[in-house]
Structure formats: structure tokens, C-alpha cells
Design a protein around this motif. Structure first.
Motif, PDB file in Angstrom:
ATOM      1  N   ALA A   1      -3.940   0.204   2.329  1.00 47.60           N
ATOM      2  CA  ALA A   1      -2.685   0.569   2.987  1.00 47.60           C
ATOM      3  C   ALA A   1      -2.829   0.489   4.501  1.00 47.60           C
TER       4      ALA A   1
ATOM      5  N   THR B   1      -5.318   4.985   1.427  1.00 55.65           N
ATOM      6  CA  THR B   1      -6.271   3.942   1.047  1.00 55.65           C
ATOM      7  C   THR B   1      -6.530   2.985   2.214  1.00 55.65           C
TER       8      THR B   1
ATOM      9  N   GLU C   1      -0.505   4.481  -2.438  1.00 58.49           N
ATOM     10  CA  GLU C   1      -1.328   4.211  -1.249  1.00 58.49           C
ATOM     11  C   GLU C   1      -1.704   5.509  -0.536  1.00 58.49           C
TER      12      GLU C   1
ATOM     13  N   PHE D   1       4.344   3.501   3.599  1.00 56.57           N
ATOM     14  CA  PHE D   1       3.284   3.362   2.595  1.00 56.57           C
ATOM     15  C   PHE D   1       3.918   3.149   1.232  1.00 56.57           C
TER      16      PHE D   1
END
Length: 140
Positions: A129, A126, A115, A111
């Protein structure tokens, strides 16, 4: 505001009924007040008899509370939280993964910055992501 209307608004604002989210937020704003046109809004709904009638009346017409920043903020925040940020558990369920897969991706650095983040003991991620790494949101 009369006592009956106050009770109706409190019930609607509680989120425990079978009401639209917009009705719950409107009831919270109407209870809180403090915006231009509040008294006019209250005078228009003072005779409603229950939450369903309140919802019907609120769904018709223009309201001063809709111009309040609180109204706009409540919906932006709610929409963003429901549609763009997930707990690892929610994301794992949506994408058909295990939470451990997401934790491993986090600790392996898959990530990007911003994110994911940890809130207390809960990891958040998110949608962007998840879609970047695991593909589009699966249709359910």
C-alpha cells in the motif's frame, strides 16, 4: 535436559542477548519440544557452556527442529511482520511522512481494502500500500 542447558536455552530464547534471531527461535523450539527428534537434538547440545557456544553449534549441521512446522512458521511470520507490515509510525518514518498524512489517507479512502487495519489503537499498513501510494521504499 540438564539444568545448565535449560538455563542457556532460556537465556537464548529471551531475545535479550546479542544472538541471531535464528538462535532465539531455535532455543524456544528446543525448550518447548514435542517434535520428532527432540531428544536427539538435545543430546547433541547438552555439553554447551554458554549462549555463544550454543549459537556456534546450532549454526553447523542439520537439526530435527528445522523440520518442525513451528520453525517454518516462526520465520514466515517474523519475516512478514518485519518486511511487509508497518505501524503508521514506522511507515511514516521510513517514507519521510507524518503519521497524520497516513491517517488522512486512511480516512480519505486512499488505501484499498486489506491494505490497512487497526489493532487496538495502532494503525497498520502494508508495504504494498505504501509503495502504491508513496512510491518505492526510500533507501536509507
Amino acid at each position: 535436559m540438564n539444568e545448565n542447558l535449560k538455563k542457556i536455552l532460556e537465556t537464548a530464547a529471551s531475545g535479550k542477548g546479542d544472538l541471531w534471531r535464528e538462535t532465539e527461535v531455535a532455543a524456544k523450539i528446543l525448550l518447548r519440544g514435542g517434535y520428532e527428534g527432540h531428544e536427539e537434538d538435545l543430546s547433541y547440545i547438552e555439553d554447551v557452556q554458554d549462549c555463544l557456544e550454543l549459537e556456534k553449534v546450532l549454526s553447523q549441521g542439520q537439526w530435527y527442529f528445522q523440520e518442525a512446522d513451528t520453525w517454518k512458521y516462526e520465520f514466515c511470520e517474523e519475516y512478514a511482520l518485519k518486511n511487509f507490515v508497518f505501524t503508521f509510525a514506522e511507515a511514516a518514518e521510513i517514507w519521510g511522512l507524518s503519521e497524520s498524512t497516513l491517517r488522512k489517507a486512511q480516512f480519505d479512502g486512499r488505501f484499498r481494502e486489506n491494505e490497512t487495519r487497526k489493532s487496538g489503537k495502532i494503525w497498520l499498513v502494508t508495504r504494498r500500500a505504501m509503495e502504491r501510494i508513496y512510491g518505492p521504499t526510500p533507501d536509507k
